[in-house]
Structure formats: structure tokens, C-alpha cells
Motif scaffolding. Sequence first.
Motif, PDB file in Angstrom:
ATOM      1  N   PRO A 121      -5.505   6.088 -10.175  1.00 31.63           N
ATOM      2  CA  PRO A 121      -5.428   7.250 -11.074  1.00 31.63           C
ATOM      3  C   PRO A 121      -5.162   8.545 -10.306  1.00 31.63           C
ATOM      4  N   GLN A 122      -4.280   9.346 -10.860  1.00 29.74           N
ATOM      5  CA  GLN A 122      -3.885  10.636 -10.299  1.00 29.74           C
ATOM      6  C   GLN A 122      -3.081  10.532  -8.991  1.00 29.74           C
ATOM      7  N   ARG A 123      -2.767   9.311  -8.546  1.00 30.16           N
ATOM      8  CA  ARG A 123      -2.018   9.138  -7.296  1.00 30.16           C
ATOM      9  C   ARG A 123      -0.721   8.375  -7.496  1.00 30.16           C
ATOM     10  N   GLY A 124      -0.721   7.364  -8.376  1.00 35.20           N
ATOM     11  CA  GLY A 124       0.498   6.617  -8.611  1.00 35.20           C
ATOM     12  C   GLY A 124       0.289   5.119  -8.632  1.00 35.20           C
ATOM     13  N   ASN A 140       0.804  -1.225   0.000  1.00 37.29           N
ATOM     14  CA  ASN A 140       0.000   0.000   0.000  1.00 37.29           C
ATOM     15  C   ASN A 140       0.834   1.272   0.000  1.00 37.29           C
ATOM     16  N   ARG A 141       2.102   1.166  -0.383  1.00 37.01           N
ATOM     17  CA  ARG A 141       2.969   2.339  -0.529  1.00 37.01           C
ATOM     18  C   ARG A 141       3.355   2.472  -1.994  1.00 37.01           C
ATOM     19  N   ALA A 142       3.564   3.696  -2.422  1.00 37.47           N
ATOM     20  CA  ALA A 142       3.870   3.972  -3.829  1.00 37.47           C
ATOM     21  C   ALA A 142       5.293   3.561  -4.172  1.00 37.47           C
ATOM     22  N   ILE A 143       5.455   3.066  -5.393  1.00 41.23           N
ATOM     23  CA  ILE A 143       6.790   2.835  -5.945  1.00 41.23           C
ATOM     24  C   ILE A 143       7.209   4.151  -6.614  1.00 41.23           C
ATOM     25  N   PRO A 144       8.461   4.291  -7.020  1.00 39.49           N
ATOM     26  CA  PRO A 144       8.870   5.519  -7.708  1.00 39.49           C
ATOM     27  C   PRO A 144       8.043   5.757  -8.972  1.00 39.49           C
ATOM     28  N   SER A 145       7.959   7.000  -9.360  1.00 39.25           N
ATOM     29  CA  SER A 145       7.185   7.376 -10.548  1.00 39.25           C
ATOM     30  C   SER A 145       7.794   6.771 -11.808  1.00 39.25           C
TER      31      SER A 145
END
Length: 83
Positions: free
Chosen positions: A74-77, A37-42
Motif C-alpha cells: 500500500p502507498q508504494r506500488g 522485489n522491484r516495482a512493475i509500472p503503475s
Amino acid sequence: MDFGPDDVIDHDGPVTPYRQLAGILKARIARGDWAPNRAIPSEARLVQEYGLARTTVRRAIALLVEERVLFVVPQRGTFVAER
């Protein structure tokens, strides 16, 4: 073919770069670089870090989304899925 979290992309190897990147990202998730539930790099950061085209990075992410390793908001990553 297994990939390690610190591997580099072999552009001349038998495995396509997007599959190599998908394997590397999976290994980094398994190592704990990114928690569930954490974002990976863009995409832009992955393009820069691995020296790949944006379409190649998108293809790797799409593969991992299909395998339910990642999910996109969407719009978050792009985020790590629960195991």
C-alpha cells in the motif's frame, strides 16, 4: 493459453483482456523485464500502454497477486514476488 512478452491485447479474442494482460505481464517477468522485489509500472502506465480500462488492469494484477507472482505494498506500488 500462453502469451509472449511482446504480445498485444486482442479485444475480439476468446480470452478475456485481463487474462491476456496477466499472461503478458507474467511473460515479461519471466523474460527479466522486472527483477524480484522491484516495482512493475503503475496501473496508469499499464492502462496507457495496453489501451485497457483501469478496472481491467486491476483485475489482471489481482489475478497475479492471487497466483503469488506479484505483491502489493500500500502507498508504494505493485512488486514482483520472489520465485
